[in-house]
Design a protein around this motif. Structure first.
Motif, PDB file in Angstrom:
ATOM      1  N   SER A 236      -3.849  20.810  22.643  1.00 40.62           N
ATOM      2  CA  SER A 236      -4.039  19.205  22.228  1.00 40.62           C
ATOM      3  C   SER A 236      -4.410  18.656  23.716  1.00 40.62           C
ATOM      4  CB  SER A 236      -2.787  18.697  21.864  1.00 40.62           C
ATOM      5  OG  SER A 236      -2.548  19.194  20.684  1.00 40.62           O
ATOM      6  N   ARG A 237      -3.726  19.129  24.753  1.00 39.19           N
ATOM      7  CA  ARG A 237      -4.185  18.335  25.842  1.00 39.19           C
ATOM      8  C   ARG A 237      -5.633  18.739  26.625  1.00 39.19           C
ATOM      9  NH1 ARG A 237       1.238  19.364  27.553  1.00 39.19           N
ATOM     10  NH2 ARG A 237       0.682  21.119  28.569  1.00 39.19           N
ATOM     11  N   SER A 238      -5.775  20.112  26.414  1.00 40.56           N
ATOM     12  CA  SER A 238      -7.122  20.452  26.977  1.00 40.56           C
ATOM     13  C   SER A 238      -8.183  19.934  26.283  1.00 40.56           C
ATOM     14  CB  SER A 238      -7.264  21.922  26.881  1.00 40.56           C
ATOM     15  OG  SER A 238      -7.406  22.383  25.397  1.00 40.56           O
ATOM     16  N   LEU A 239      -8.381  19.449  24.879  1.00 47.26           N
ATOM     17  CA  LEU A 239      -9.426  18.978  24.204  1.00 47.26           C
ATOM     18  C   LEU A 239      -9.332  17.404  24.878  1.00 47.26           C
ATOM     19  CD1 LEU A 239     -11.258  18.770  22.079  1.00 47.26           C
ATOM     20  CD2 LEU A 239      -9.669  18.186  20.559  1.00 47.26           C
ATOM     21  N   ASP A 240      -8.206  16.704  25.061  1.00 46.77           N
ATOM     22  CA  ASP A 240      -8.332  15.285  25.261  1.00 46.77           C
ATOM     23  C   ASP A 240      -8.763  15.428  26.790  1.00 46.77           C
ATOM     24  OD1 ASP A 240      -7.035  14.564  22.889  1.00 46.77           O
ATOM     25  OD2 ASP A 240      -5.132  14.486  23.855  1.00 46.77           O
ATOM     26  N   ASP A 241      -8.359  16.267  27.873  1.00 49.08           N
ATOM     27  CA  ASP A 241      -8.614  16.171  29.102  1.00 49.08           C
ATOM     28  C   ASP A 241     -10.044  16.274  29.243  1.00 49.08           C
ATOM     29  OD1 ASP A 241      -6.143  15.792  29.664  1.00 49.08           O
ATOM     30  OD2 ASP A 241      -5.587  17.883  30.478  1.00 49.08           O
ATOM     31  N   SER A 242     -10.747  17.470  28.322  1.00 51.52           N
ATOM     32  CA  SER A 242     -12.188  17.867  28.527  1.00 51.52           C
ATOM     33  C   SER A 242     -12.986  16.572  28.083  1.00 51.52           C
ATOM     34  CB  SER A 242     -12.408  18.938  27.372  1.00 51.52           C
ATOM     35  OG  SER A 242     -11.646  20.090  27.841  1.00 51.52           O
ATOM     36  N   ARG A 270      -6.702  31.798  20.774  1.00 48.93           N
ATOM     37  CA  ARG A 270      -5.933  30.987  21.021  1.00 48.93           C
ATOM     38  C   ARG A 270      -6.581  29.530  21.286  1.00 48.93           C
ATOM     39  NH1 ARG A 270      -2.011  32.912  25.298  1.00 48.93           N
ATOM     40  NH2 ARG A 270      -1.573  34.287  23.478  1.00 48.93           N
ATOM     41  N   ILE A 271      -7.883  29.618  21.958  1.00 55.63           N
ATOM     42  CA  ILE A 271      -8.418  28.476  22.421  1.00 55.63           C
ATOM     43  C   ILE A 271      -9.198  27.972  21.007  1.00 55.63           C
ATOM     44  CG2 ILE A 271     -10.493  27.628  23.513  1.00 55.63           C
ATOM     45  CD1 ILE A 271     -10.031  29.492  25.885  1.00 55.63           C
ATOM     46  N   LEU A 272      -9.756  28.640  20.161  1.00 55.74           N
ATOM     47  CA  LEU A 272     -10.456  28.172  19.061  1.00 55.74           C
ATOM     48  C   LEU A 272      -9.358  27.606  18.014  1.00 55.74           C
ATOM     49  CD1 LEU A 272     -12.636  31.470  18.230  1.00 55.74           C
ATOM     50  CD2 LEU A 272     -13.541  29.201  18.990  1.00 55.74           C
ATOM     51  N   VAL A 273      -8.083  28.231  17.721  1.00 52.30           N
ATOM     52  CA  VAL A 273      -7.231  27.615  17.184  1.00 52.30           C
ATOM     53  C   VAL A 273      -6.664  26.193  17.604  1.00 52.30           C
ATOM     54  CG1 VAL A 273      -4.644  27.748  16.165  1.00 52.30           C
ATOM     55  CG2 VAL A 273      -6.476  29.853  15.972  1.00 52.30           C
ATOM     56  N   ASN A 274      -6.453  26.137  18.993  1.00 50.70           N
ATOM     57  CA  ASN A 274      -6.033  24.960  19.627  1.00 50.70           C
ATOM     58  C   ASN A 274      -7.289  23.776  19.198  1.00 50.70           C
ATOM     59  OD1 ASN A 274      -3.862  25.878  20.450  1.00 50.70           O
ATOM     60  ND2 ASN A 274      -4.485  26.429  22.581  1.00 50.70           N
ATOM     61  N   LEU A 275      -8.584  24.077  19.079  1.00 55.43           N
ATOM     62  CA  LEU A 275      -9.604  23.177  18.888  1.00 55.43           C
ATOM     63  C   LEU A 275      -9.692  22.868  17.318  1.00 55.43           C
ATOM     64  CD1 LEU A 275     -12.233  24.482  21.270  1.00 55.43           C
ATOM     65  CD2 LEU A 275     -11.154  22.527  21.520  1.00 55.43           C
ATOM     66  N   GLY A 276      -8.956  23.568  16.664  1.00 48.96           N
ATOM     67  CA  GLY A 276      -9.001  23.357  15.271  1.00 48.96           C
ATOM     68  C   GLY A 276     -10.066  24.313  14.534  1.00 48.96           C
ATOM     69  N   LEU A 277     -10.596  25.386  15.333  1.00 52.86           N
ATOM     70  CA  LEU A 277     -11.617  26.093  14.591  1.00 52.86           C
ATOM     71  C   LEU A 277     -11.035  27.271  14.095  1.00 52.86           C
ATOM     72  CD1 LEU A 277     -14.365  25.751  17.627  1.00 52.86           C
ATOM     73  CD2 LEU A 277     -14.560  24.814  15.361  1.00 52.86           C
ATOM     74  N   PRO A 278     -11.684  28.094  13.020  1.00 51.60           N
ATOM     75  CA  PRO A 278     -11.138  29.153  12.694  1.00 51.60           C
ATOM     76  C   PRO A 278     -10.818  30.395  13.676  1.00 51.60           C
ATOM     77  CG  PRO A 278     -13.183  28.477  11.295  1.00 51.60           C
ATOM     78  CD  PRO A 278     -13.051  27.753  12.536  1.00 51.60           C
ATOM     79  N   GLY A 279      -9.684  30.825  13.554  1.00 55.00           N
ATOM     80  CA  GLY A 279      -9.392  31.891  14.558  1.00 55.00           C
ATOM     81  C   GLY A 279      -9.369  33.281  13.731  1.00 55.00           C
ATOM     82  N   ALA A 280     -10.061  33.589  12.668  1.00 55.20           N
ATOM     83  CA  ALA A 280     -10.232  34.660  12.101  1.00 55.20           C
ATOM     84  C   ALA A 280     -11.653  35.217  12.261  1.00 55.20           C
ATOM     85  CB  ALA A 280      -9.880  34.610  10.786  1.00 55.20           C
ATOM     86  N   GLY A 281     -11.755  36.589  12.327  1.00 59.07           N
ATOM     87  CA  GLY A 281     -13.169  36.957  12.294  1.00 59.07           C
ATOM     88  C   GLY A 281     -12.943  38.209  13.497  1.00 59.07           C
ATOM     89  N   THR A 282     -14.251  38.958  13.601  1.00 56.28           N
ATOM     90  CA  THR A 282     -14.431  39.987  14.710  1.00 56.28           C
ATOM     91  C   THR A 282     -14.243  39.442  16.042  1.00 56.28           C
ATOM     92  OG1 THR A 282     -16.711  39.878  14.650  1.00 56.28           O
ATOM     93  CG2 THR A 282     -15.703  41.256  12.836  1.00 56.28           C
ATOM     94  N   PRO A 283     -13.867  40.279  17.026  1.00 51.11           N
ATOM     95  CA  PRO A 283     -13.774  39.654  18.542  1.00 51.11           C
ATOM     96  C   PRO A 283     -15.213  39.058  18.818  1.00 51.11           C
ATOM     97  CG  PRO A 283     -12.751  41.920  18.398  1.00 51.11           C
ATOM     98  CD  PRO A 283     -13.321  41.564  16.730  1.00 51.11           C
ATOM     99  N   GLN A 284     -16.375  39.728  18.391  1.00 52.95           N
ATOM    100  CA  GLN A 284     -17.769  39.141  18.712  1.00 52.95           C
ATOM    101  C   GLN A 284     -18.108  37.796  18.147  1.00 52.95           C
ATOM    102  OE1 GLN A 284     -16.968  42.178  17.632  1.00 52.95           O
ATOM    103  NE2 GLN A 284     -17.762  43.753  18.850  1.00 52.95           N
ATOM    104  N   LYS A 285     -17.389  37.870  16.783  1.00 54.54           N
ATOM    105  CA  LYS A 285     -17.394  36.414  16.042  1.00 54.54           C
ATOM    106  C   LYS A 285     -16.717  35.206  16.743  1.00 54.54           C
ATOM    107  CE  LYS A 285     -19.500  35.554  12.976  1.00 54.54           C
ATOM    108  NZ  LYS A 285     -21.005  35.267  12.476  1.00 54.54           N
TER     109      LYS A 285
END
Length: 314
Positions: A236-242, A270-285
């Protein structure tokens, strides 16, 4: 999963490699991971047979950077041969190597087949499956390091609003001829050994071990809960700080594309989930989603807008 299987000829020897050499290494693509494992295999052979050992590496796949990568690493005198990243399709070639009397030590490093858990076996069916299973059973599992999730530790407990209230993430390490040692692992990488087993532990055995360790109030569970909480707060902080990171609102405080390129899939998820983005999929995705945000921010967009654009990716 990092693992090695070894098969010794009569009268040959076994050595013990430093398990630190076999530590989990960050992987950024199939080819990078493959090259890393080949390098680790060479280091292990040199530790076993001598630093001056001359080694030859030969690709035994179809070539290129896609598909099923596989290679052999051979000592100049054929004293030892390692087959790296084989699929079940390479079992025929491994059997031929096993019949070669000149080879004293045959290693299989990170085999991609599964001997349990699949409804449809990769090893064939009927007598063919039985023959392949019996052949694989002639190898000693000399090094294993794998992860097992017990319960749902990442789920948020309704009563407390925190994670890691039950279950655990367990990593099991075994280096021949030792036992299987289970470590409970926190999100920040902290771990604590919680039990040992003479044979590969079943899910039920690990579940019982975790329950006993929780009743004993082992410190790792408090650390894991705190790490999971801090992880969410940091997100949460990383998004606000950004957003506040620059006067023009461009959010230049977000990770750069070069930083994301060298992250492992777990960090990116972890970064994607913290941003509210999907955390599922292949490593490339997952990497592509994160790069989409980083590229947009680098071009002057805000993190919030970049996240919304990334959310539209399939």
């Amino acid at each position: 999963i990092l693992q090695g299987w070894s098969r010794l000829s009569a009268g040959s020897f076994v050595g013990t490699a430093d398990s630190a050499v076999l530590g989990c290494l960050a992987t950024y693509s199939n080819m990078k991971e493959f090259e890393t494992i080949v390098g680790v295999t060479k280091s292990v052979l040199k530790q076993l047979l001598g630093a001056a050992l001359e080694l030859r590496t030969k690709r035994i796949d179809e070539g290129g950077i896609d598909g099923d990568l596989c290679a052999t690493v051979t000592a100049a005198d054929k004293q030892a041969v390692a087959v790296v990243w084989p699929t079940a399709e390479k079992l025929k070639q491994i059997k031929q190597l096993a019949e070669d009397k000149a080879i004293q030590l045959l290693l299989v490093v990170n085999p991609l087949w599964k001997t349990e858990g699949n409804l449809v076996s990769e090893l064939g069916f009927g007598p063919w499956r039985k023959a392949n299973e019996e052949f694989i059973a002639t190898f000693e599992r000399s090094y294993q390091h794998y992860e097992q999730r017990i319960g749902a530790p990442s789920s948020v407990d309704v009563a407390t609003g925190t994670r890691y209230v039950s279950g655990a993430v367990v990593r099991i390490l075994r280096s021949y001829p030792g036992s299987y040692v289970a470590h409970v692992v926190a999100a920040d990488g902290t771990s604590q050994a919680t039990g040992g087993f003479p044979d590969k532990p079943t899910y039920k055995q690990l579940e019982s071990m975790v329950d006993s360790a929780r009743k004993a109030k082992m410190e790792i569970f408090m650390v894991a809960r705190a790490a999971s909480s801090l992880d969410r707060e940091q997100g949460s902080r990383s998004l606000d700080d950004s957003e506040a990171g620059s006067s023009d609102g461009s959010g230049s405080g977000f990770y750069s594309t070069s930083e994301i390129d060298v992250m492992d899939p777990k960090q990116i998820r972890r970064i994607l989930v913290n941003l509210g983005l999907p955390g599922a999929g292949t490593p490339q995705k997952l990497r592509q989603r994160a790069l989409t945000v980083a590229e947009a921010v680098a071009a002057g967009d805000t993190v919030a807008n970049a996240v919304e654009n990334a959310r539209r990716l399939r």
